[in-house]
Write a protein that holds these residues in place. Structure first.
Motif, mmCIF file in Angstrom:
data_model
loop_
_atom_site.group_PDB
_atom_site.id
_atom_site.type_symbol
_atom_site.label_atom_id
_atom_site.label_comp_id
_atom_site.label_asym_id
_atom_site.label_seq_id
_atom_site.Cartn_x
_atom_site.Cartn_y
_atom_site.Cartn_z
ATOM 1 N N THR A 38 0.901 4.737 6.591
ATOM 2 C CA THR A 38 0.820 4.326 7.997
ATOM 3 C C THR A 38 0.006 3.041 8.122
ATOM 4 N N LYS A 39 -1.126 2.990 7.431
ATOM 5 C CA LYS A 39 -1.964 1.782 7.475
ATOM 6 C C LYS A 39 -1.250 0.598 6.850
ATOM 7 N N GLU A 41 1.982 0.111 6.804
ATOM 8 C CA GLU A 41 2.994 -0.316 7.770
ATOM 9 C C GLU A 41 2.364 -1.134 8.898
ATOM 10 N N GLU A 42 1.195 -0.709 9.381
ATOM 11 C CA GLU A 42 0.483 -1.472 10.411
ATOM 12 C C GLU A 42 0.093 -2.849 9.890
ATOM 13 N N MET A 44 1.624 -4.562 7.542
ATOM 14 C CA MET A 44 2.844 -5.367 7.440
ATOM 15 C C MET A 44 3.264 -5.885 8.823
ATOM 16 N N ASN A 45 3.127 -5.069 9.855
ATOM 17 C CA ASN A 45 3.434 -5.510 11.221
ATOM 18 C C ASN A 45 2.495 -6.630 11.649
ATOM 19 N N LEU A 46 1.230 -6.484 11.285
ATOM 20 C CA LEU A 46 0.255 -7.519 11.624
ATOM 21 C C LEU A 46 0.562 -8.828 10.893
ATOM 22 N N ASP A 48 3.522 -9.820 9.892
ATOM 23 C CA ASP A 48 4.708 -10.385 10.553
ATOM 24 C C ASP A 48 4.341 -11.065 11.860
ATOM 25 N N LEU A 49 3.431 -10.446 12.607
ATOM 26 C CA LEU A 49 2.972 -11.037 13.866
ATOM 27 C C LEU A 49 2.272 -12.375 13.610
ATOM 28 N N ARG A 51 2.717 -14.368 11.056
ATOM 29 C CA ARG A 51 3.734 -15.351 10.638
ATOM 30 C C ARG A 51 4.464 -15.923 11.846
ATOM 31 N N SER A 52 4.822 -15.058 12.787
ATOM 32 C CA SER A 52 5.526 -15.556 13.968
ATOM 33 C C SER A 52 4.608 -16.442 14.812
#
Length: 158
Positions: A38-39, A41-42, A44-46, A48-49, A51-52
């Motif tokens: 879970t951590k 995945e969080e 990886m989302n961070l 990606d954020l 990078r955007s």
């Protein structure tokens, strides 16, 4: 046969001794693994954020900053010209000040504060220059019109 039975009992005892209940440890490892996933995945989302956001900064904000920097270049050049103008005015004031001091030394005797006001209330004939004193010639100084333009001048140029 007694030996075989004895061996079977010893084997059963050892097998019971070797049996380990790992269900509690297995549950703990599974929970820790789920939490780590879970951590991850969080994270990886961070990433990606971020990078955007970085691409957004590079494509939109950086050009805006660059244009503002170019505008500031014009302001900086105006400031440089203004500083040069102020320096020139300072030099002219210093020249005029030295001329005033020189004229005061020539025309006013020492400790003549009361004599300074006497010409204001007397006849014009009493304001004669001492012999050998040359008339004042103004030093060449700047002309404000060359440096400071009014809005009307800018409109007339158009």
């Amino acid at each position: 046969m007694a030996a075989v039975e004895n061996a079977e009992q010893v084997a059963k005892a050892y097998s019971e001794y070797m049996k380990v209940d790992i269900t509690e440890e297995k549950r703990f490892v599974e929970e820790a693994t789920d939490e780590l996933l879970t951590k991850l995945e969080e994270l990886m989302n961070l990433v990606d954020l971020l990078r955007s956001d970085n691409s957004n900064c590079l494509t939109t904000n950086l050009p805006k900053i660059r244009s503002k920097y170019e505008e500031l270049g014009k302001v900086f050049s105006n400031i440089d010209r203004l500083e040069a103008f102020v320096d020139m005015v300072r030099e002219n004031v210093e020249v005029l000040d030295s001329k005033v001091v020189e004229a005061e030394k020539l025309l006013l005797p020492e400790n003549s504060f009361s004599k300074l006001f006497k010409p204001l209330f007397s006849k014009k004939d009493s304001l004669k220059l001492p012999k050998g004193v040359v008339c004042y010639e103004s030093p060449k100084i700047f002309e404000t019109v060359k440096y400071i333009h009014s809005e009307n001048d800018e409109i007339n140029k158009i």
